[in-house]
Design a protein around this motif. Structure first.
Motif, PDB file in Angstrom:
ATOM      1  N   TYR A  35     -64.751  37.469 -19.235  1.00 37.80           N
ATOM      2  CA  TYR A  35     -65.162  38.558 -17.838  1.00 37.80           C
ATOM      3  C   TYR A  35     -66.364  37.450 -17.769  1.00 37.80           C
ATOM      4  CZ  TYR A  35     -62.239  41.943 -17.101  1.00 37.80           C
ATOM      5  OH  TYR A  35     -61.149  42.836 -16.270  1.00 37.80           O
ATOM      6  N   THR A  44     -66.503  39.898 -13.962  1.00 35.47           N
ATOM      7  CA  THR A  44     -65.842  39.864 -12.207  1.00 35.47           C
ATOM      8  C   THR A  44     -64.260  39.400 -13.249  1.00 35.47           C
ATOM      9  OG1 THR A  44     -66.896  37.831 -12.228  1.00 35.47           O
ATOM     10  CG2 THR A  44     -67.066  39.801 -10.612  1.00 35.47           C
ATOM     11  N   PHE A  45     -63.150  39.348 -13.080  1.00 34.52           N
ATOM     12  CA  PHE A  45     -62.298  38.445 -13.776  1.00 34.52           C
ATOM     13  C   PHE A  45     -62.151  36.666 -13.968  1.00 34.52           C
ATOM     14  CE2 PHE A  45     -58.732  38.176 -15.334  1.00 34.52           C
ATOM     15  CZ  PHE A  45     -57.399  37.434 -14.637  1.00 34.52           C
TER      16      PHE A  45
ATOM     17  N   GLU B 104     -55.214  42.838 -14.874  1.00 37.38           N
ATOM     18  CA  GLU B 104     -56.757  42.496 -15.249  1.00 37.38           C
ATOM     19  C   GLU B 104     -57.761  44.042 -14.037  1.00 37.38           C
ATOM     20  OE1 GLU B 104     -55.518  40.453 -12.963  1.00 37.38           O
ATOM     21  OE2 GLU B 104     -56.452  39.994 -11.516  1.00 37.38           O
TER      22      GLU B 104
END
Lengths: 112, 116
Positions: A35, A44-45, B104
């Motif tokens: 991340y 955020t990925f 995710e």
């Protein structure tokens, strides 16, 4: 428990390549995530690896070796906006559920 | 598609009080996880809810609790606040279908809690 290690800080030059390493020890390994977190913002990925090998996504690539408990995030053609913390997170299937365990993050500073 | 939302964004409380934080996941996401982030400890897992059930819990005292509603919205509560509870509390949702396959997580902007 989980043990996730990554360097605390790194500095690299704009346009260069930087590799951020992450080592882990865990039972029930079920994937590794990277991340990005800019100061004052939510993570955020970036990438996900569950099998050994390299996953490439634009300027970012991530590598995993399950036997070595090792991953790295490779950032190419560094830009100033890449200055951020990069978090390595291991997903482990334990007690009937997946949980995500984070390292403390690597603060990357990109300099001109 | 709207992202994960958290309310309030900022909160100031005094020691001994209690606080409730709210999280609305991305539409269709049934898994909601809560994390505490501090400069010294990084991101630490609090608990995860899936289909209104607490599926897993991190290593935090019983003062920290949570719940999830039928629409997947989640709340966490901290009672008897201590100075050390000052942190950024992040909520994350995922498309986890409870099959053991990993997805995710998408994080909300967080609630910055300051305890004085």
């Amino acid at each position: 428990g989980q043990n996730i290690d990554q360097p605390t800080e790194m500095t690299a030059t704009e346009g260069a390549i930087v590799q951020i390493n992450c080592t882990y020890q865990t039972s029930g390994f079920n994937g590794l995530f990277w991340y990005q977190q800019h100061a004052g913002e939510a993570p955020t990925f970036l990438s996900y690896n569950v099998l050994d090998g390299l996953e490439e996504k634009g300027r970012f690539s991530s590598f995993l070796s399950r036997s070595k408990g090792y991953s790295y995030l490779l950032l190419k053609e560094l830009q100033m906006k890449d200055s951020a913390s990069y978090l390595c997170a291991v997903r482990a299937y334990q007690t009937g559920a997946n949980n995500l365990f984070f390292g403390t993050g690597t603060r990357l500073t990109v300099i001109p | 598609k709207a992202g994960v939302t958290q309310t309030p964004r900022y909160l100031i409380k005094t020691r001994g009080q209690q606080v409730t934080l709210s999280c609305s996941p991305i539409s269709g996401h049934r898994s909601v996880s809560w994390y505490q982030q501090t400069p010294g400890q990084g991101l630490q897992f609090l608990f995860e809810y899936f289909s209104e059930t607490q599926r897993n819990k991190g290593n935090f005292p019983g003062r920290f609790s949570g719940r999830q509603f039928s629409n997947s919205r989640s709340e966490m509560n901290v009672s008897t606040l201590e100075l050390g509870d000052s942190a950024l509390y992040l909520c994350a949702s995922s498309l986890d279908r409870g099959t053991g396959v990993s997805y995710e997580q998408y994080f909300g902007p967080g609630t910055r809690l300051t305890v004085t």
